[in-house]
Design a protein around this motif. Sequence first.
Motif, PDB file in Angstrom:
ATOM      1  N   CYS A 149      -2.697   5.388  -6.718  1.00 29.62           N
ATOM      2  CA  CYS A 149      -4.385   5.768  -6.364  1.00 29.62           C
ATOM      3  C   CYS A 149      -4.083   7.234  -6.855  1.00 29.62           C
ATOM      4  O   CYS A 149      -5.153   8.247  -7.158  1.00 29.62           O
ATOM      5  CB  CYS A 149      -4.920   5.326  -4.991  1.00 29.62           C
ATOM      6  SG  CYS A 149      -5.110   3.427  -5.290  1.00 29.62           S
ATOM      7  N   TYR A 150      -3.132   8.455  -5.713  1.00 31.16           N
ATOM      8  CA  TYR A 150      -2.952   9.287  -5.513  1.00 31.16           C
ATOM      9  C   TYR A 150      -2.551   9.765  -6.896  1.00 31.16           C
ATOM     10  O   TYR A 150      -3.082  11.340  -7.660  1.00 31.16           O
ATOM     11  CB  TYR A 150      -1.872   9.802  -4.460  1.00 31.16           C
ATOM     12  CG  TYR A 150      -3.120  10.029  -3.516  1.00 31.16           C
ATOM     13  CD1 TYR A 150      -3.871  11.344  -3.065  1.00 31.16           C
ATOM     14  CD2 TYR A 150      -2.551   8.957  -2.271  1.00 31.16           C
ATOM     15  CE1 TYR A 150      -4.291  11.493  -1.850  1.00 31.16           C
ATOM     16  CE2 TYR A 150      -2.996   8.606  -0.607  1.00 31.16           C
ATOM     17  CZ  TYR A 150      -4.880   9.653  -0.692  1.00 31.16           C
ATOM     18  OH  TYR A 150      -4.910  10.064   0.368  1.00 31.16           O
TER      19      TYR A 150
ATOM     20  N   LEU B 207      -7.602   0.924 -12.020  1.00 35.02           N
ATOM     21  CA  LEU B 207      -7.660   2.739 -12.077  1.00 35.02           C
ATOM     22  C   LEU B 207      -7.871   2.904 -12.938  1.00 35.02           C
ATOM     23  O   LEU B 207      -8.369   3.606 -13.535  1.00 35.02           O
ATOM     24  CB  LEU B 207      -6.543   2.387 -10.683  1.00 35.02           C
ATOM     25  CG  LEU B 207      -6.037   2.553  -9.385  1.00 35.02           C
ATOM     26  CD1 LEU B 207      -4.892   2.500  -9.056  1.00 35.02           C
ATOM     27  CD2 LEU B 207      -7.382   3.358  -8.612  1.00 35.02           C
TER      28      LEU B 207
ATOM     29  N   PRO C 283      -7.383   3.886   0.500  1.00 34.07           N
ATOM     30  CA  PRO C 283      -5.350   3.028  -0.563  1.00 34.07           C
ATOM     31  C   PRO C 283      -4.812   1.988   0.392  1.00 34.07           C
ATOM     32  O   PRO C 283      -5.243   0.292  -0.335  1.00 34.07           O
ATOM     33  CB  PRO C 283      -4.659   4.401  -0.352  1.00 34.07           C
ATOM     34  CG  PRO C 283      -4.930   5.178  -0.530  1.00 34.07           C
ATOM     35  CD  PRO C 283      -6.346   5.185   0.749  1.00 34.07           C
TER      36      PRO C 283
ATOM     37  N   PHE D 255      -8.126  -0.930  -0.599  1.00 34.79           N
ATOM     38  CA  PHE D 255      -8.207  -0.741  -1.525  1.00 34.79           C
ATOM     39  C   PHE D 255      -6.669  -1.725  -2.102  1.00 34.79           C
ATOM     40  O   PHE D 255      -7.167  -2.753  -2.930  1.00 34.79           O
ATOM     41  CB  PHE D 255      -7.680   0.946  -2.076  1.00 34.79           C
ATOM     42  CG  PHE D 255      -7.893  -0.310  -3.678  1.00 34.79           C
ATOM     43  CD1 PHE D 255      -8.751  -1.035  -4.035  1.00 34.79           C
ATOM     44  CD2 PHE D 255      -6.818   0.393  -4.783  1.00 34.79           C
ATOM     45  CE1 PHE D 255      -8.601  -1.515  -6.010  1.00 34.79           C
ATOM     46  CE2 PHE D 255      -6.264   0.165  -5.599  1.00 34.79           C
ATOM     47  CZ  PHE D 255      -7.689  -0.489  -6.870  1.00 34.79           C
ATOM     48  N   SER D 256      -5.829  -1.881  -1.051  1.00 35.97           N
ATOM     49  CA  SER D 256      -4.809  -2.809  -1.245  1.00 35.97           C
ATOM     50  C   SER D 256      -4.609  -4.212  -0.766  1.00 35.97           C
ATOM     51  O   SER D 256      -4.575  -5.123  -1.661  1.00 35.97           O
ATOM     52  CB  SER D 256      -3.320  -1.972  -0.907  1.00 35.97           C
ATOM     53  OG  SER D 256      -3.140  -0.865  -1.778  1.00 35.97           O
TER      54      SER D 256
ATOM     55  N   ALA E 192      -4.668  -3.367  -9.339  1.00 34.15           N
ATOM     56  CA  ALA E 192      -4.928  -2.321  -9.279  1.00 34.15           C
ATOM     57  C   ALA E 192      -4.340  -1.320 -10.198  1.00 34.15           C
ATOM     58  O   ALA E 192      -5.274  -0.428 -10.591  1.00 34.15           O
ATOM     59  CB  ALA E 192      -3.841  -1.905  -8.016  1.00 34.15           C
TER      60      ALA E 192
ATOM     61  N   SER F  19       1.003  -1.361  -0.046  1.00 35.34           N
ATOM     62  CA  SER F  19      -0.118  -0.134   0.159  1.00 35.34           C
ATOM     63  C   SER F  19       0.998   1.695   0.037  1.00 35.34           C
ATOM     64  O   SER F  19       1.127   2.047  -1.504  1.00 35.34           O
ATOM     65  CB  SER F  19      -1.224  -0.025   1.721  1.00 35.34           C
ATOM     66  OG  SER F  19      -1.589   0.938   1.201  1.00 35.34           O
TER      67      SER F  19
ATOM     68  N   ILE G 228       0.310   1.113  -4.446  1.00 36.79           N
ATOM     69  CA  ILE G 228      -0.576   0.708  -4.197  1.00 36.79           C
ATOM     70  C   ILE G 228      -1.784   2.310  -4.196  1.00 36.79           C
ATOM     71  O   ILE G 228      -2.402   2.679  -4.944  1.00 36.79           O
ATOM     72  CB  ILE G 228      -1.508  -0.282  -4.591  1.00 36.79           C
ATOM     73  CG1 ILE G 228      -1.399  -0.959  -4.844  1.00 36.79           C
ATOM     74  CG2 ILE G 228      -2.887   0.077  -4.460  1.00 36.79           C
ATOM     75  CD1 ILE G 228      -1.776  -2.351  -4.327  1.00 36.79           C
TER      76      ILE G 228
END
Length: 323
Positions: free
Chosen positions: A164-165, A311, A212, A215-216, A307, A156, A160
Motif C-alpha cells: 500500500c505504501y 491497488l 492497511p 484492508f489486508s 490486493a 499485513s 500488503i
Amino acid sequence: MVKLGCVLCGFLLDLLLGDPVLPIPHTVVLMGRCITSLEGILRRLFPKTQGGELAAGGVLALILSGGAWLLSWTALRLCALVHPALSFALGTFWCWQALALRDLRTESMLVLTQLERNDLPAARAALSRIVGRDTEQLDEAGIIRAAVETVAENCSDGVIAPLCYLMLGGAPLGLWYKAVNTMDSMIGYRNSQYLYFGRCGARLDDLANYLPARFSALMLICAGFLTGQNGKRGWRIWRRDRRNHPSPNSAQCEAAVAGILGIELGGAASYFGVRHEKPTIGDATRPVFPEDIGRANRLVLWAALTALAVLVWGSVLFHKGMR
C-alpha cells in the motif's frame, strides 16, 4: 506510471525469488543496526526518567523514519539525474526489498517440514526465527497455531501494508513504513526496558498499520472465497474477534484466517519468560493440523494478488482522473 512499474517489478521479483542474496546487508538489517546505535546514544543523552525515555524514543522514531524516507528519496533523485533507468532500477530494488511474500512462505513452511518429520525441537527452532514469543515449551498444536498466527499477521506487516505504501509514495514511502515496522519489532515491547522508550515507535506503527491491517483482512476474506474456503465464516469471525488483541491491528488478519480455516488462534503466550494472557480468536470447530500452515500461506498469496489488483486498479483510475 514509473512508480507503478517499480512496484510491479519489485512484487514480481519478490514473488519469484524472495529477498535478494547480496554481499551487503539487507536494508531492514541496516535499519536494525541504526536503531541499536541510536538507542545507545539517545539513552546516554536523555535523562533516565519516564519523560526522558519518552523523548529519546520520539527522537529515535523521527530520525529513523524521516531518515529512511529522505535518504531514499534523495538517492532516487540523484540517480534520475544520471539516467532515468538507474532511478527505475534502484526504485525497483527497494520495492523488492520492502516486500516479504516469498520469504514468509519459505520460513513458515520450514516449520511444516519439521513437523512432518515429527521433529518438534527442529520445528521449535524454525518457528523461533519468525515469531517473538518463547517457543521452547510449545507442543505441536502450539507450534502450528503460532506459525499460522505469524503468517496471518505478516500478511499485513510484510506484504500488503508495504505494498500500500509503495503504491502511494513509491520506494521512499515504502522504506519509511519498513523503518516504522522494524522499530516496533525491536523496541515496541511493554516491558521495563521499552515501556517508555519504545512507546512513540509502537504508537507510530499502530497508526501506520491501522488502515492497511483492515484492508489486508478484507483481502484475506476475499481470498477465502476465491480459493473455495469458508469466506463467509471468515467475515463473521473477523467482525466478532478483530479486536481480541492488545494491539489495535494484530487481530485483524488473525481473525480472518482463523474464521476461514475454522480454528482457534490467540490465547496465552510467553514472551521473554513472562506469560501473557490474551483473548482467543476464532472458534475451535476442529483441531489444528500441520497442513494449516500451508493453507494460511495459500490465503496470504491470494490476498496479496487480490490486493495488488485492487491497488493497481485504483492507481489507474486516479491517474485517469488527474488528466
